[in-house]
Each structure stands twice: as C-alpha cells, then as structure tokens.
Design an enzyme around this catalytic site. Sequence first.
Site, short mmCIF file in Angstrom:
data_model
loop_
_atom_site.label_atom_id
_atom_site.label_comp_id
_atom_site.label_asym_id
_atom_site.label_seq_id
_atom_site.Cartn_x
_atom_site.Cartn_y
_atom_site.Cartn_z
N CYS A 112 0.81 -1.23 0.00
CA CYS A 112 0.00 0.00 0.00
C CYS A 112 0.84 1.28 0.00
CB CYS A 112 -0.95 0.01 1.19
SG CYS A 112 -2.17 -1.34 1.16
N HIS A 254 -3.24 7.09 2.12
CA HIS A 254 -3.67 5.79 1.62
C HIS A 254 -5.03 5.47 2.20
CE1 HIS A 254 -4.10 1.61 0.89
NE2 HIS A 254 -3.87 1.28 2.14
N ASN A 284 -10.16 -0.32 -0.29
CA ASN A 284 -8.70 -0.22 -0.25
C ASN A 284 -8.15 -0.77 -1.56
OD1 ASN A 284 -5.95 -0.63 0.16
ND2 ASN A 284 -6.18 -1.31 2.27
#
Length: 333
Positions: A112, A254, A284
């Site tokens: 990520c 993020h 996500n």
Amino acid sequence: MAQAAVLAGLGAWLPPDVVTNDDLAAVLDTDDEWIRTRTGIRQRHVVAPGEATSDLAVEAGARALKSAGQEHADAVVLATSTPDRPCPATAPDVAARLGLQGVAAFDVGAVCTGFIYALATAAGLLATDAAGSVLVIGADTFSTILDPKDRTTRAVFGDGAGAVLLRSGSKDETGALRGLTLGSDGSRSELIEIPGGGSRQRSTGRPVTDADLYFTMQGRAVFAEAVQRMEGSVRHSAERAGWQLADIDRFVPHQANARIITALAARLGVPVEAFASNIDRVGNTVAASIPLALADEVTHNRLRVGDQVLLTGFGGGLTWGSIALTWPDLTAA
C-alpha cells in the site's frame, strides 16, 4: 542544480464491475452495517474474469499521458503487489501496450506504500538525468488473491489503477515533489503477507495449499502501526518541506480504512475534513489508492492550484512514506 520531479499529468481507472456490501452479504456471514461501521466502505470495484493488473495499469497510464498532453515517457515505474505473473515484471508489458517500446520499465513492490516508493524512484531517475519524464502507475487487483470465504479482507479490498506523469523541472515550480520520507520495518512483515508462493515456501518442498496463496492481515496490529507510522512520516515530511501542519491545505492518505484516517487526523490535531477520502466508493485499492484519491479530489474540485498537499501511505513490509507538493494546474483524465 539537482532537478526536481514535477507532476504534469494524472489519470485513473476503475474496472466497471461493482460489488456492494449487500452483494457480499448474499454470500458471506456479514451485512452492510457491519462493513460500513468498521471500514467506512459501501462498495468496491473488481476485475472481470480474465482481466489482470496490466489491463488496469494501461488504462490509467494512457489517461495520465493524455492529462499531460504527452504521448511519450522515458520510463515506466509500476507499483503493484499483484503482478500479472511472478516473472517477468508487469511494467515492460504495460510500457509496450502504451506504445513506449524500448524505455526503461520495472515494478516496485511496497504494497500500500507502493505509489509513494514509486514516486521516490521516479524522482531519482529524473534527478540523475536517466529520464526526462517518468510514468508512475499504481495498480492492484487484490480481488484475485483474497480468500473467497474471508469476510474481512473481501469487505476491505477493491481493484483499480491510478497514474501520474512526472517531468524534470525546477524545485520552485508548482507540482514539484518535496519533503520525501520513506521507512520500513521488516521485523513485522508477518502482519501483512501472502505466506506461500515465494522462494521461502518453495525451497522447503512442501506442497502449497490454497491458504498459503491467499492474502492475510492482522487487522488490529496493522491499525495501530498504520496510525503511528503515518503520523511520524507526515510530521517528518512536512518539516522537510518547510511546512507547518497548519499550512497544509489537503492531506491525501492511503485509503485503508475510514477509522484509520479519523485516528490519524486526531493524532495530528488536524480536522478530518482536511483529509481526502473516497474509500466508501472504492475500498482499499492498495498501490492505486493515493492516485485514485487524487483524481477524485480533482474531479470534485477539492484541489486547487497552489494548494499545499501532503501524500502519505502505509503498507506491508512494513513500509511507510510521505511526500509533499504544491498542487499544479492540471485536470485528471
């Protein structure tokens, strides 16, 4: 004088197929309220059968080039943890399909935090005159590596791609990247991992099981690490850029979990309204998360020329990083 990496184009792509919380509730022991209260997510996009990470990356990359008014880049850096195949890297295929045959192209793996790491890598290419422009893409298809029976990971992750074109320029220009910070802690790598499929498991000669190949995450520990690491990274990046936190117009973190964003804002003493958030609509999306959030901000007129913007990420490795820039005059494609 060392050259700076300047943001010149922005593109985004989400696969058309959408999976809502109600869709998941029809096949798993979960419901819309359980997912929304724990993650802030209402829906996520997923690839169609036979669709791969490279397909999303090509779409986003083409849009970033269009946004910049360019047809060429000197290098392609692809951040992904879901390559089309373990070998070779996916970036050369993406470059070729974009008509960029012959340019440098390689993958960066930081889960990520991948997009931040890829930006840092591209900035190095530009600073050393190895390239005059670099196409940086974050793309992941985590729906392909999730246990179909795991209600937690299936609720959280979605597929997508986002890209930027960076060009060589002056550090005083709007759009110039600054205040870069990166970090890692491999001693906690087990918190976010796919246990099997790599050389460690293969060298044992032990047959791989389905469970070995699925993504796993220790949610509570990851939550605490993410908030702590991003807080420190944000503060360090702002300091290196010469900014106070109060000077920053927009934080683009993020998009891991809405509760993480809320907790990070509280730790920084910054109103949560200053944080970009599109997680409710896309989930996500791993390495694609930050550029997708940037494109969403531009589309909804929440980023204006001259705004001081700070990007921050946290992911497997463990890895984390932040970077600052003054927002340039561009539109997302």
